[in-house]
Design an enzyme around this catalytic site. Structure first.
Site, PDB file in Angstrom:
ATOM      1  N   CYS A 150     -11.332   2.343   0.434  1.00  0.00           N
ATOM      2  CA  CYS A 150      -9.916   2.683   0.594  1.00  0.00           C
ATOM      3  C   CYS A 150      -9.473   1.928   1.834  1.00  0.00           C
ATOM      4  O   CYS A 150     -10.170   1.954   2.859  1.00  0.00           O
ATOM      5  CB  CYS A 150      -9.752   4.189   0.793  1.00  0.00           C
ATOM      6  N   ASP A 191       0.860  -1.190   0.000  1.00  0.00           N
ATOM      7  CA  ASP A 191       0.000   0.000   0.000  1.00  0.00           C
ATOM      8  C   ASP A 191       0.897   1.240   0.000  1.00  0.00           C
ATOM      9  O   ASP A 191       2.121   1.133   0.163  1.00  0.00           O
ATOM     10  CB  ASP A 191      -0.919  -0.005   1.240  1.00  0.00           C
ATOM     11  N   SER A 192       0.267   2.401  -0.146  1.00  0.00           N
ATOM     12  CA  SER A 192       1.033   3.654  -0.106  1.00  0.00           C
ATOM     13  C   SER A 192       1.451   3.995   1.328  1.00  0.00           C
ATOM     14  O   SER A 192       2.470   4.657   1.532  1.00  0.00           O
ATOM     15  CB  SER A 192       0.158   4.794  -0.629  1.00  0.00           C
ATOM     16  N   CYS A 207      -4.539  -1.891  -1.629  1.00  0.00           N
ATOM     17  CA  CYS A 207      -4.776  -0.487  -1.952  1.00  0.00           C
ATOM     18  C   CYS A 207      -5.775  -0.448  -3.100  1.00  0.00           C
ATOM     19  O   CYS A 207      -5.489  -0.943  -4.200  1.00  0.00           O
ATOM     20  CB  CYS A 207      -3.447   0.151  -2.370  1.00  0.00           C
ATOM     21  N   ASN A 208      -6.938   0.128  -2.846  1.00  0.00           N
ATOM     22  CA  ASN A 208      -7.959   0.200  -3.898  1.00  0.00           C
ATOM     23  C   ASN A 208      -7.519   1.102  -5.045  1.00  0.00           C
ATOM     24  O   ASN A 208      -7.801   0.830  -6.213  1.00  0.00           O
ATOM     25  CB  ASN A 208      -9.269   0.759  -3.319  1.00  0.00           C
ATOM     26  N   THR A 209      -6.820   2.192  -4.695  1.00  0.00           N
ATOM     27  CA  THR A 209      -6.394   3.156  -5.719  1.00  0.00           C
ATOM     28  C   THR A 209      -5.452   2.478  -6.715  1.00  0.00           C
ATOM     29  O   THR A 209      -5.553   2.689  -7.924  1.00  0.00           O
ATOM     30  CB  THR A 209      -5.686   4.357  -5.051  1.00  0.00           C
ATOM     31  N   TYR A 255      -1.408   8.180  -2.712  1.00  0.00           N
ATOM     32  CA  TYR A 255      -1.659   7.733  -4.087  1.00  0.00           C
ATOM     33  C   TYR A 255      -2.918   8.380  -4.677  1.00  0.00           C
ATOM     34  O   TYR A 255      -3.027   8.556  -5.886  1.00  0.00           O
ATOM     35  CB  TYR A 255      -1.849   6.213  -4.104  1.00  0.00           C
ATOM     36  N   GLY A 256      -3.884   8.657  -3.804  1.00  0.00           N
ATOM     37  CA  GLY A 256      -5.229   9.018  -4.276  1.00  0.00           C
ATOM     38  C   GLY A 256      -5.350  10.341  -4.994  1.00  0.00           C
ATOM     39  O   GLY A 256      -6.405  10.665  -5.533  1.00  0.00           O
ATOM     40  N   HIS A 261      -7.348   2.491   3.984  1.00  0.00           N
ATOM     41  CA  HIS A 261      -7.109   3.314   5.177  1.00  0.00           C
ATOM     42  C   HIS A 261      -8.380   3.440   6.036  1.00  0.00           C
ATOM     43  O   HIS A 261      -8.287   3.608   7.250  1.00  0.00           O
ATOM     44  CB  HIS A 261      -6.675   4.732   4.775  1.00  0.00           C
TER      45      HIS A 261
END
Ligand code: DGL
Length: 287
Positions: A184, A9-10, A73-75, A41-42, A186
């Site tokens: 997301c 993930d970021s 990470c969805n993004t 990232y978003g 997070h």
């Protein structure tokens, strides 16, 4: 040999997914890579992000040799999964917004998608809605603030005072909304606070489904290996919890918030910076 899963993930968001995998399959070795040098990232362009995700994931897989990679990470998943699956020779599991289960559960047919500004705009999301939620009204809200607040919350342990003012206007605009997808990784870190502020909303994330998917893919690959070696001994693990390790891309010497989170789950055997290299460099040291 103990199988290992690499999470990417970021920032700290993917730890919400790792936590579910740990609960489901405690014997696995879990490695976590956060690209904090490129966080967040978003708000990044698709081109920049596709390249970056490929570079970091390639480096991480080279160095950690996992059995499976989870893009937590969805993004990144809604953008770069096809490219990653083409480059890497291990199974790559993506984490994408849980629109399908939310659409099945929402009786009034009005669901919300809370994700990063990049994710809510993705064509991938249009396709998900068309395939699984055509009968629903779906309201999207992109928020980079929530991403930063989740990072802050993990660092300080202090509840986020701005949550109510930030999200209340959305709920007022959409009074029929009963289920909200946390799109997301997070955001599940803030779930207890969201539940407290909006107790009538069902908050849905992908963590448990990913934990089941990882377990099933690893089970299949064990079966395949056994068949190949013509061994038919029953599946066995040592009974001990697997190891945890942490890797990051910035020049920071440590990652106190992520380290604390992982230490609550078990023994942290390594916490080091990840060496980044281009996609064609071979023979890197393994972690
Ligand atoms: N945790 C990530 C996601 O699921 C990315 C957050 C960010 O870096 O903007 O989308």
């Amino acid at each position: 040999m103990t199988q290992s899963v690499l999470f990417f993930d970021s920032g700290v968001g993917g730890l919400s997914v790792l936590q579910q995998v740990r609960l489901h399959s405690p014997h696995l070795n879990l490695r976590y890579v956060m690209d904090d040098a490129a966080f967040p990232y978003g708000t990044k362009s698709d081109d920049v992000l596709t390249q970056r995700v490929q570079q970091v994931c390639f480096s991480a897989v080279q160095q950690c040799s996992p059995d499976i990679l989870v893009i937590a990470c969805n993004t990144a998943s809604t953008l770069a999964l096809p490219a990653l699956r083409q480059t890497l020779d291990i199974p790559v599991v993506g984490v994408v917004p849980a629109i399908k289960p939310a659409a099945q559960l929402a009786k009034r047919g009005h669901i919300g998608l809370l994700a990063t500004p990049a994710t809510v705009e993705r064509l991938y999301i249009n396709d998900l809605i068309q395939d699984f939620a055509e009968h629903c009204k779906v309201d999207r809200l992109g928020s980079s603030e929530l991403v930063q607040w989740a990072e802050d919350y993990l660092a300080s342990g202090q509840p986020v005072p701005q949550l109510q003012a930030h999200l209340q206007p959305w709920f007022e605009r959409c009074p029929e909304m009963t289920h909200v997808v946390l799109g997301c990784t997070h955001f599940p870190l803030l779930k207890p606070q969201l539940q407290q502020l909006w107790p009538d909303i069902h908050w849905i994330d992908s963590g448990e489904a990913i934990a089941r998917r990882v377990a099933s893919l690893l089970h299949q690959s064990r079966k395949l290996q056994k068949n190949e070696s013509e061994e038919h001994s029953p599946e066995a693990h040592s009974g001990r919890d697997g190891e945890l390790s942490l890797h990051w891309t910035s020049a920071n010497l440590s990652q106190p918030a992520a380290q604390r989170f992982l230490l609550e789950l078990g023994e942290l055997t390594e916490a080091t910076q990840l060496a980044l290299h281009t996609a064609n460099r071979q023979n890197e040291t393994k972690c």
